[in-house]
Design an enzyme around this catalytic site. Structure first.
Site, PDB file in Angstrom:
ATOM      1  N   LYS A   1      17.878  40.125  61.317  1.00  0.00           N
ATOM      2  CA  LYS A   1      17.626  41.377  60.479  1.00  0.00           C
ATOM      3  C   LYS A   1      16.623  42.284  60.956  1.00  0.00           C
ATOM      4  CE  LYS A   1      18.965  39.276  55.923  1.00  0.00           C
ATOM      5  NZ  LYS A   1      19.230  38.178  56.037  1.00  0.00           N
TER       6      LYS A   1
ATOM      7  N   GLU B   1      15.806  46.984  48.967  1.00  0.00           N
ATOM      8  CA  GLU B   1      15.947  45.930  47.884  1.00  0.00           C
ATOM      9  C   GLU B   1      16.199  44.561  48.800  1.00  0.00           C
ATOM     10  OE1 GLU B   1      18.736  47.170  48.769  1.00  0.00           O
ATOM     11  OE2 GLU B   1      20.191  45.449  48.630  1.00  0.00           O
TER      12      GLU B   1
ATOM     13  N   SER C   1      21.952  32.926  63.603  1.00  0.00           N
ATOM     14  CA  SER C   1      21.572  34.214  63.240  1.00  0.00           C
ATOM     15  C   SER C   1      20.012  33.961  62.831  1.00  0.00           C
ATOM     16  CB  SER C   1      22.243  34.754  61.954  1.00  0.00           C
ATOM     17  OG  SER C   1      22.372  33.576  61.083  1.00  0.00           O
TER      18      SER C   1
HETATM   19  C1  PLP Z   1      20.456  37.470  55.787  1.00  0.00           C
HETATM   20  C2  PLP Z   1      20.748  36.506  56.605  1.00  0.00           C
HETATM   21  C3  PLP Z   1      22.312  36.336  56.934  1.00  0.00           C
HETATM   22  C4  PLP Z   1      23.005  37.068  56.008  1.00  0.00           C
HETATM   23  O1  PLP Z   1      23.421  38.362  56.395  1.00  0.00           O
HETATM   24  P1  PLP Z   1      24.453  39.342  57.256  1.00  0.00           P
HETATM   25  O2  PLP Z   1      24.239  40.606  57.096  1.00  0.00           O
HETATM   26  O3  PLP Z   1      25.843  38.678  56.871  1.00  0.00           O
HETATM   27  O4  PLP Z   1      24.115  38.621  58.599  1.00  0.00           O
HETATM   28  C5  PLP Z   1      22.728  35.121  57.956  1.00  0.00           C
HETATM   29  N1  PLP Z   1      21.702  34.622  58.523  1.00  0.00           N
HETATM   30  C6  PLP Z   1      20.555  34.779  58.293  1.00  0.00           C
HETATM   31  C7  PLP Z   1      19.295  34.054  58.927  1.00  0.00           C
HETATM   32  C8  PLP Z   1      19.836  35.725  57.365  1.00  0.00           C
HETATM   33  O5  PLP Z   1      18.505  35.743  57.213  1.00  0.00           O
END
Ligand code: PLP
Length: 415
Positions: free
Chosen positions: A88, A110, A379
């Site tokens: 993010k 938000e 992610s």
């Molecule tokens: C917020 C988040 C997501 C989901 O958000 P996307 O916009 O779909 O990437 C996925 N993995 C992690 C670690 C997150 O914090």
């Protein structure tokens, strides 16, 4: 890189907002349009992510696990190693640069689970901006550790007490703020959703993931991967992981949604598979939304707070409709299994969101040949989410520890 046609990707996208917000979105679109092809701007963005967030993140081979599972060679793109522990931060740092160019001094956002709010608070502290974060009062209760950090970082966290006291109400409140403050305030959207130009703009910044991945694959594997797998909440890490491969038709792109505990309404957050999401307009854009019979937004569930969302990126909705992206889902149980497997076999603690990509990717790898390669986008990391994860995997020792810790905190606060 994918480009919209006047804000649309096939039938999805667009800009459905109150008139008062149109000038700000147009200003953003014009600014972004002028910068997106400017190599010096991309360089400035890369430098910020390198100096502040540890980019480029590594591409890690999972040698032991690949052998154990049998099938393809599995690689992880390590977005968990970003500063703040997830992808993010890429997006918010990029938007921070745009805020500086617009000469604005304040940002709002938000947040549901608090991760995007935390990333925004971190960016604002770094770039010297004021930040106000809207969060449902119930979400504040559930995600208090993120609230703690946002406040320490200097952000104002506003609890929203209306309605169901969660993300939807926080979104309404943030938009109300923006309508009144648009002259000096930028709205930092956290994923590849919302009104144009946000889906495209967020994808642009997150595409650093697949640009690096492509280069690393050529260097470390000697070829492009056969498949790239990512989890899909709003779709930003998935679009980040896919965008540089869209023209490489030999690379299969797989988006894993939250299968939750079942296929009934309210038991999952799958929007792109047949008989799940339906085309609708809400929250400023047109996409596949989970809806009730009467067209109201439906209820969602996921073990991972970050995937628990009713809409999905209009870009992914379009790419799944054209067949370029293959949608899949992983159930809560499969996610916990994949989570444990990665920890025990490779010493990496994944986020529960990312564990959906692991669950989907591991299953696919087992169907593939041993000379093939699959990259899973990790992610985020899980150790920062210990409260969430402990909640998802309840254990008596943890509950007892927290009770003792509460006593200690109370005694400490009184002394
Ligand atoms: C917020 C988040 C997501 C989901 O958000 P996307 O916009 O779909 O990437 C996925 N993995 C992690 C670690 C997150 O914090």
């Amino acid at each position: 890189m994918i480009r919209s046609q006047q804000g649309y990707f096939g039938e999805f996208g667009g800009r459905f907002v109150p008139e008062i917000l149109l000038p700000a979105l147009q200003e953003l679109e014009t600014l972004f349009g002028g910068l997106r092809d400017d190599p010096t701007f991309w360089q400035e963005y890369l430098q910020l992510t390198q100096e502040f967030s540890g980019r480029p993140t590594p591409l890690t081979p999972l040698r032991r696990l690949s052998k154990e599972l049998g099938g393809a060679n599995i690689w992880l793109k390590r977005e968990d190693l970003n500063h703040s522990g997830a992808h993010k931060v890429n997006n918010v740092l990029g938007q921070g640069l745009l805020v500086q160019r617009m000469g604005k001094k304040r940002v709002i956002a938000e947040t549901g689970a608090g991760q995007h709010g935390l990333a925004t608070a971190i960016m604002s502290a770094r770039l010297g901006l004021d930040a106000t974060i809207y969060m449902g009062a119930d979400d504040i209760e559930r995600q208090y550790s993120n609230v703690f950090w946002m406040r320490q970082l200097g952000a104002e966290v506003v609890g929203v007490e209306t309605g169901a006291r969660t993300l939807k109400e926080a979104l309404d409140e943030a938009l109300r703020d923006w309508a009144a403050s648009v002259e000096n305030t930028h709205y930092v959207l956290g994923t590849a959703c919302g009104p144009a130009p946000f889906p495209e703009l967020v994808t642009y910044f997150q595409s650093v993931i697949s640009i690096e991945m492509r280069e690393q694959a050529m260097k470390q594997i000697g070829q492009l991967p056969d498949e790239v797998v990512a989890c899909v909440g709003g779709g930003s890490n998935a679009m980040g992981a896919f965008s540089a491969f869209l023209d490489d038709t030999s690379v299969k792109l797989v988006g894993v949604e939250a299968g939750g505990v079942g296929f009934k309404d309210g038991e999952h957050s799958i929007r792109m598979l047949p008989n799940t999401g339906e085309t609708g307009i809400a929250q400023g854009y047109k996409t596949l939304f989970l809806q009730n019979h009467d067209g109201q937004l439906g209820d969602t569930h996921s073990i991972a707070a970050g995937l628990d969302y009713v809409g999905v990126s209009p870009i992914l909705a379009h790419l799944s409709q054209t067949g370029r992206v293959t949608p899949e889902s992983a159930s809560d149980n499969e996610v916990v299994e994949a989570f444990k497997l990665l920890m025990k076999q490779e010493g990496i603690i994944p986020a529960l969101e990312s564990s959906h990509a692991l669950a989907g990717g591991f299953k696919r790898a087992q169907q593939m040949r041993s000379d093939q390669h699959i990259i899973i986008n990790l992610s985020g990391r899980g150790d920062k989410d210990i409260f969430n994860i402990a909640h998802a995997m309840p254990q008596p020792e943890w509950a007892e520890f927290l009770a003792r810790e509460a006593e200690r905190a109370k005694a400490n606060a009184q002394s």
